[in-house]
Design a protein around this motif. Structure first.
Motif, PDB file in Angstrom:
ATOM      1  N   MET A 282     -21.394 -10.331 -19.610  1.00 55.02           N
ATOM      2  CA  MET A 282     -20.294 -10.870 -18.848  1.00 55.02           C
ATOM      3  C   MET A 282     -20.728 -10.940 -17.380  1.00 55.02           C
ATOM      4  SD  MET A 282     -16.414  -9.329 -18.382  1.00 55.02           S
ATOM      5  CE  MET A 282     -16.630  -8.335 -19.808  1.00 55.02           C
ATOM      6  N   LYS A 283     -20.513 -12.129 -16.781  1.00 48.68           N
ATOM      7  CA  LYS A 283     -20.859 -12.333 -15.375  1.00 48.68           C
ATOM      8  C   LYS A 283     -19.705 -13.027 -14.672  1.00 48.68           C
ATOM      9  CE  LYS A 283     -25.825 -12.845 -16.079  1.00 48.68           C
ATOM     10  NZ  LYS A 283     -26.997 -13.696 -15.813  1.00 48.68           N
ATOM     11  N   LYS A 284     -19.650 -12.872 -13.379  1.00 50.39           N
ATOM     12  CA  LYS A 284     -18.636 -13.527 -12.547  1.00 50.39           C
ATOM     13  C   LYS A 284     -19.283 -14.690 -11.798  1.00 50.39           C
ATOM     14  CE  LYS A 284     -15.318 -10.345 -13.030  1.00 50.39           C
ATOM     15  NZ  LYS A 284     -13.988 -10.545 -13.462  1.00 50.39           N
ATOM     16  N   PHE A 285     -18.558 -15.816 -11.747  1.00 49.20           N
ATOM     17  CA  PHE A 285     -19.020 -16.985 -11.016  1.00 49.20           C
ATOM     18  C   PHE A 285     -17.859 -17.549 -10.215  1.00 49.20           C
ATOM     19  CE2 PHE A 285     -22.023 -16.724 -14.481  1.00 49.20           C
ATOM     20  CZ  PHE A 285     -23.233 -17.035 -13.875  1.00 49.20           C
ATOM     21  N   THR A 286     -18.186 -18.206  -9.109  1.00 49.23           N
ATOM     22  CA  THR A 286     -17.184 -18.839  -8.261  1.00 49.23           C
ATOM     23  C   THR A 286     -17.173 -20.337  -8.537  1.00 49.23           C
ATOM     24  OG1 THR A 286     -17.531 -17.182  -6.539  1.00 49.23           O
ATOM     25  CG2 THR A 286     -16.450 -19.228  -5.878  1.00 49.23           C
ATOM     26  N   ILE A 287     -15.993 -20.887  -8.767  1.00 47.40           N
ATOM     27  CA  ILE A 287     -15.860 -22.320  -9.004  1.00 47.40           C
ATOM     28  C   ILE A 287     -16.158 -23.056  -7.697  1.00 47.40           C
ATOM     29  CG2 ILE A 287     -14.265 -24.193  -9.575  1.00 47.40           C
ATOM     30  CD1 ILE A 287     -12.727 -22.189 -11.332  1.00 47.40           C
ATOM     31  N   CYS A 288     -17.094 -24.012  -7.758  1.00 46.82           N
ATOM     32  CA  CYS A 288     -17.428 -24.777  -6.549  1.00 46.82           C
ATOM     33  C   CYS A 288     -17.021 -26.246  -6.668  1.00 46.82           C
ATOM     34  CB  CYS A 288     -18.912 -24.646  -6.211  1.00 46.82           C
ATOM     35  SG  CYS A 288     -20.033 -25.295  -7.439  1.00 46.82           S
ATOM     36  N   ASP A 289     -16.670 -26.710  -7.868  1.00 50.22           N
ATOM     37  CA  ASP A 289     -16.277 -28.106  -8.056  1.00 50.22           C
ATOM     38  C   ASP A 289     -15.453 -28.233  -9.325  1.00 50.22           C
ATOM     39  OD1 ASP A 289     -16.038 -30.862  -8.072  1.00 50.22           O
ATOM     40  OD2 ASP A 289     -18.160 -31.242  -8.454  1.00 50.22           O
ATOM     41  N   LEU A 290     -14.311 -28.881  -9.228  1.00 49.31           N
ATOM     42  CA  LEU A 290     -13.451 -29.102 -10.398  1.00 49.31           C
ATOM     43  C   LEU A 290     -13.538 -30.529 -10.925  1.00 49.31           C
ATOM     44  CD1 LEU A 290     -10.257 -27.223  -9.183  1.00 49.31           C
ATOM     45  CD2 LEU A 290     -11.771 -26.525 -11.039  1.00 49.31           C
ATOM     46  N   ASP A 291     -14.205 -31.406 -10.184  1.00 53.08           N
ATOM     47  CA  ASP A 291     -14.188 -32.830 -10.514  1.00 53.08           C
ATOM     48  C   ASP A 291     -15.158 -33.241 -11.618  1.00 53.08           C
ATOM     49  OD1 ASP A 291     -12.215 -33.259  -8.614  1.00 53.08           O
ATOM     50  OD2 ASP A 291     -13.687 -33.627  -7.030  1.00 53.08           O
ATOM     51  N   GLY A 292     -16.159 -32.463 -11.919  1.00 58.94           N
ATOM     52  CA  GLY A 292     -17.177 -32.872 -12.871  1.00 58.94           C
ATOM     53  C   GLY A 292     -16.867 -32.557 -14.325  1.00 58.94           C
ATOM     54  N   VAL A 293     -15.683 -32.024 -14.597  1.00 61.61           N
ATOM     55  CA  VAL A 293     -15.297 -31.659 -15.966  1.00 61.61           C
ATOM     56  C   VAL A 293     -14.195 -32.596 -16.434  1.00 61.61           C
ATOM     57  CG1 VAL A 293     -14.241 -29.861 -17.391  1.00 61.61           C
ATOM     58  CG2 VAL A 293     -15.908 -29.237 -15.644  1.00 61.61           C
ATOM     59  N   ASN A 294     -14.306 -33.081 -17.653  1.00 62.33           N
ATOM     60  CA  ASN A 294     -13.215 -33.854 -18.247  1.00 62.33           C
ATOM     61  C   ASN A 294     -12.215 -32.842 -18.806  1.00 62.33           C
ATOM     62  OD1 ASN A 294     -11.446 -35.464 -19.614  1.00 62.33           O
ATOM     63  ND2 ASN A 294     -13.002 -36.492 -20.851  1.00 62.33           N
ATOM     64  N   TRP A 295     -11.219 -32.517 -18.015  1.00 64.14           N
ATOM     65  CA  TRP A 295     -10.265 -31.464 -18.376  1.00 64.14           C
ATOM     66  C   TRP A 295      -9.436 -31.833 -19.600  1.00 64.14           C
ATOM     67  CZ3 TRP A 295     -11.168 -26.866 -16.567  1.00 64.14           C
ATOM     68  CH2 TRP A 295     -11.877 -26.745 -15.380  1.00 64.14           C
TER      69      TRP A 295
ATOM     70  N   GLY B  63     -13.144 -22.067  -5.457  1.00 63.26           N
ATOM     71  CA  GLY B  63     -13.188 -20.750  -4.814  1.00 63.26           C
ATOM     72  C   GLY B  63     -12.737 -19.628  -5.724  1.00 63.26           C
ATOM     73  N   ASP B  64     -12.045 -19.968  -6.832  1.00 63.11           N
ATOM     74  CA  ASP B  64     -11.648 -18.934  -7.788  1.00 63.11           C
ATOM     75  C   ASP B  64     -12.881 -18.299  -8.422  1.00 63.11           C
ATOM     76  OD1 ASP B  64      -8.940 -19.316  -7.443  1.00 63.11           O
ATOM     77  OD2 ASP B  64      -8.633 -20.390  -9.335  1.00 63.11           O
ATOM     78  N   VAL B  65     -12.821 -17.009  -8.640  1.00 67.77           N
ATOM     79  CA  VAL B  65     -13.872 -16.290  -9.346  1.00 67.77           C
ATOM     80  C   VAL B  65     -13.413 -16.114 -10.788  1.00 67.77           C
ATOM     81  CG1 VAL B  65     -15.191 -14.153  -9.487  1.00 67.77           C
ATOM     82  CG2 VAL B  65     -14.611 -15.111  -7.247  1.00 67.77           C
ATOM     83  N   VAL B  66     -14.264 -16.527 -11.719  1.00 62.28           N
ATOM     84  CA  VAL B  66     -13.933 -16.455 -13.136  1.00 62.28           C
ATOM     85  C   VAL B  66     -14.995 -15.650 -13.865  1.00 62.28           C
ATOM     86  CG1 VAL B  66     -12.667 -18.641 -13.127  1.00 62.28           C
ATOM     87  CG2 VAL B  66     -15.103 -18.642 -13.649  1.00 62.28           C
ATOM     88  N   THR B  67     -14.635 -15.189 -15.053  1.00 64.75           N
ATOM     89  CA  THR B  67     -15.558 -14.444 -15.892  1.00 64.75           C
ATOM     90  C   THR B  67     -16.178 -15.391 -16.907  1.00 64.75           C
ATOM     91  OG1 THR B  67     -14.209 -12.462 -15.666  1.00 64.75           O
ATOM     92  CG2 THR B  67     -15.771 -12.506 -17.496  1.00 64.75           C
ATOM     93  N   VAL B  68     -17.502 -15.317 -17.048  1.00 66.63           N
ATOM     94  CA  VAL B  68     -18.218 -16.148 -18.004  1.00 66.63           C
ATOM     95  C   VAL B  68     -18.927 -15.231 -18.991  1.00 66.63           C
ATOM     96  CG1 VAL B  68     -20.001 -17.904 -18.311  1.00 66.63           C
ATOM     97  CG2 VAL B  68     -18.527 -17.969 -16.289  1.00 66.63           C
ATOM     98  N   GLU B  69     -18.745 -15.516 -20.275  1.00 66.19           N
ATOM     99  CA  GLU B  69     -19.372 -14.724 -21.326  1.00 66.19           C
ATOM    100  C   GLU B  69     -20.216 -15.633 -22.205  1.00 66.19           C
ATOM    101  OE1 GLU B  69     -16.236 -11.322 -22.451  1.00 66.19           O
ATOM    102  OE2 GLU B  69     -15.472 -13.364 -22.684  1.00 66.19           O
ATOM    103  N   GLY B  70     -21.300 -15.081 -22.702  1.00 64.41           N
ATOM    104  CA  GLY B  70     -22.152 -15.788 -23.646  1.00 64.41           C
ATOM    105  C   GLY B  70     -21.707 -15.541 -25.071  1.00 64.41           C
ATOM    106  N   GLN B  71     -22.476 -16.051 -26.017  1.00 67.72           N
ATOM    107  CA  GLN B  71     -22.114 -15.958 -27.432  1.00 67.72           C
ATOM    108  C   GLN B  71     -21.930 -14.530 -27.914  1.00 67.72           C
ATOM    109  OE1 GLN B  71     -25.251 -18.416 -29.186  1.00 67.72           O
ATOM    110  NE2 GLN B  71     -23.652 -19.815 -29.877  1.00 67.72           N
TER     111      GLN B  71
END
Length: 87
Positions: free
Chosen positions: A1-14, A36-44
């Motif tokens: 589990m790692k934390k990442f900061t969102i830097c762009d919302l436009d490149g995803v087809n939501w 700017g939100d910090v989210v948690t990212v997990e692998g398989q």
């Protein structure tokens, strides 16, 4: 589990991530998901959701108003967090 900061919302087809219970477009419009939100990212190995190869589970949470876990592709993660994203 790692934390990442969102830097762009436009490149995803939501729309690809919206279903009966979650509408990401609405969450973004309401300001519950912002750059700017910090989210948690997990692998398989760590994610409770079933993931395919090169998918990651992103947990969005904010002020007890929001908790969403959703699989995203490697390309979507690079768009959200920057091209140097690695897990």
């Amino acid at each position: 589990m790692k934390k990442f900061t969102i830097c762009d919302l436009d490149g995803v087809n939501w729309d690809d991530h919206c279903n009966d219970s979650v509408n990401f477009d609405d969450l973004i419009k309401q300001g519950l998901i912002v750059v700017g939100d910090v989210v948690t990212v997990e692998g398989q190995a760590d994610c409770p959701l079933p993931l395919r190869k090169n998918q990651f589970c992103i947990s969005f949470s904010k002020d007890n108003e929001l908790f969403v876990e959703e699989p995203f592709s490697l390309e979507e993660c690079k768009s959200l967090f920057g091209t140097d994203f690695s897990y």
